[in-house]
Design a protein around this motif. Structure first.
Motif, PDB file in Angstrom:
ATOM      1  N   SER A  87      37.551  67.046  22.915  1.00 43.21           N
ATOM      2  CA  SER A  87      38.055  65.723  23.267  1.00 43.21           C
ATOM      3  C   SER A  87      36.977  64.977  24.042  1.00 43.21           C
ATOM      4  O   SER A  87      36.139  65.597  24.694  1.00 43.21           O
ATOM      5  CB  SER A  87      39.311  65.860  24.122  1.00 43.21           C
ATOM      6  N   LYS A  89      36.207  60.955  26.238  1.00 38.80           N
ATOM      7  CA  LYS A  89      36.798  59.750  26.817  1.00 38.80           C
ATOM      8  C   LYS A  89      35.660  58.955  27.431  1.00 38.80           C
ATOM      9  O   LYS A  89      34.841  59.519  28.153  1.00 38.80           O
ATOM     10  CB  LYS A  89      37.779  60.219  27.883  1.00 38.80           C
ATOM     11  N   GLN A  99      43.816  63.261  34.760  1.00 37.57           N
ATOM     12  CA  GLN A  99      44.584  64.499  34.823  1.00 37.57           C
ATOM     13  C   GLN A  99      45.374  64.710  33.535  1.00 37.57           C
ATOM     14  O   GLN A  99      45.410  65.816  32.992  1.00 37.57           O
ATOM     15  CB  GLN A  99      45.507  64.464  36.035  1.00 37.57           C
ATOM     16  N   SER A 100      46.021  63.666  33.020  1.00 41.76           N
ATOM     17  CA  SER A 100      46.818  63.843  31.807  1.00 41.76           C
ATOM     18  C   SER A 100      45.905  64.117  30.613  1.00 41.76           C
ATOM     19  O   SER A 100      46.256  64.895  29.720  1.00 41.76           O
ATOM     20  CB  SER A 100      47.756  62.664  31.550  1.00 41.76           C
ATOM     21  N   TRP A 101      44.703  63.523  30.592  1.00 41.63           N
ATOM     22  CA  TRP A 101      43.736  63.805  29.523  1.00 41.63           C
ATOM     23  C   TRP A 101      43.341  65.290  29.573  1.00 41.63           C
ATOM     24  O   TRP A 101      43.288  65.955  28.533  1.00 41.63           O
ATOM     25  CB  TRP A 101      42.515  62.891  29.683  1.00 41.63           C
ATOM     26  N   GLU A 103      45.101  67.761  30.889  1.00 39.52           N
ATOM     27  CA  GLU A 103      46.281  68.550  30.510  1.00 39.52           C
ATOM     28  C   GLU A 103      46.447  68.620  28.994  1.00 39.52           C
ATOM     29  O   GLU A 103      46.739  69.669  28.442  1.00 39.52           O
ATOM     30  CB  GLU A 103      47.550  67.956  31.127  1.00 39.52           C
ATOM     31  N   GLU A 104      46.247  67.474  28.322  1.00 43.57           N
ATOM     32  CA  GLU A 104      46.378  67.439  26.863  1.00 43.57           C
ATOM     33  C   GLU A 104      45.330  68.317  26.202  1.00 43.57           C
ATOM     34  O   GLU A 104      45.595  68.992  25.214  1.00 43.57           O
ATOM     35  CB  GLU A 104      46.206  66.006  26.348  1.00 43.57           C
ATOM     36  N   ALA A 105      44.108  68.283  26.750  1.00 46.70           N
ATOM     37  CA  ALA A 105      42.996  68.998  26.119  1.00 46.70           C
ATOM     38  C   ALA A 105      43.036  70.517  26.351  1.00 46.70           C
ATOM     39  O   ALA A 105      42.604  71.279  25.513  1.00 46.70           O
ATOM     40  CB  ALA A 105      41.667  68.428  26.618  1.00 46.70           C
TER      41      ALA A 105
END
Length: 106
Positions: A87, A89, A99-101, A103-105
């Motif tokens: 991933s 960004k 943080q959510s990025w 968590e997703e990865a």
């Protein structure tokens, strides 16, 4: 655990050969948005200690790694898992979004 500075010479050892997922922050001294996300990345580094590693690459001092990955704008964040980019960004984001990025990865 604070973020780890990485150079072109140490990139493979610290990132591609790491046991944990690695977030690479490509940044520069002159980049305002890079400095904005720095403290959030330090906090996330502590928060996720043992789960991920967060490293920083100064693009002015280490042009090789970012050019291999096609980095055009900074800050650029890349998530590596098992030596591969899973991933990425570009641009500054608030800590919650970072943080959510993460968590997703992971």
């Amino acid at each position: 655990m604070a973020t780890v500075p990485v150079t072109d010479d140490t990139f493979d050892a610290e990132v591609r050969n790491a046991d944990l997922p690695v977030v690479v922050d490509f940044w520069a001294e002159w980049c305002g948005p890079c400095k904005q996300i720095g403290p959030a990345l330090e906090e996330l580094s502590d928060q996720y200690e043992g789960k991920i590693k967060i490293v920083k690459v100064n693009v002015d001092e280490n042009p090789g790694s970012p050019s291999q990955l096609g980095v055009r704008g900074i800050p650029a964040l890349f998530m590596f898992k098992d030596g591969e980019v899973v991933s990425n960004k570009v641009g500054a984001a608030p800590k919650a979004a970072l943080q959510s990025w993460i968590e997703e990865a992971i």
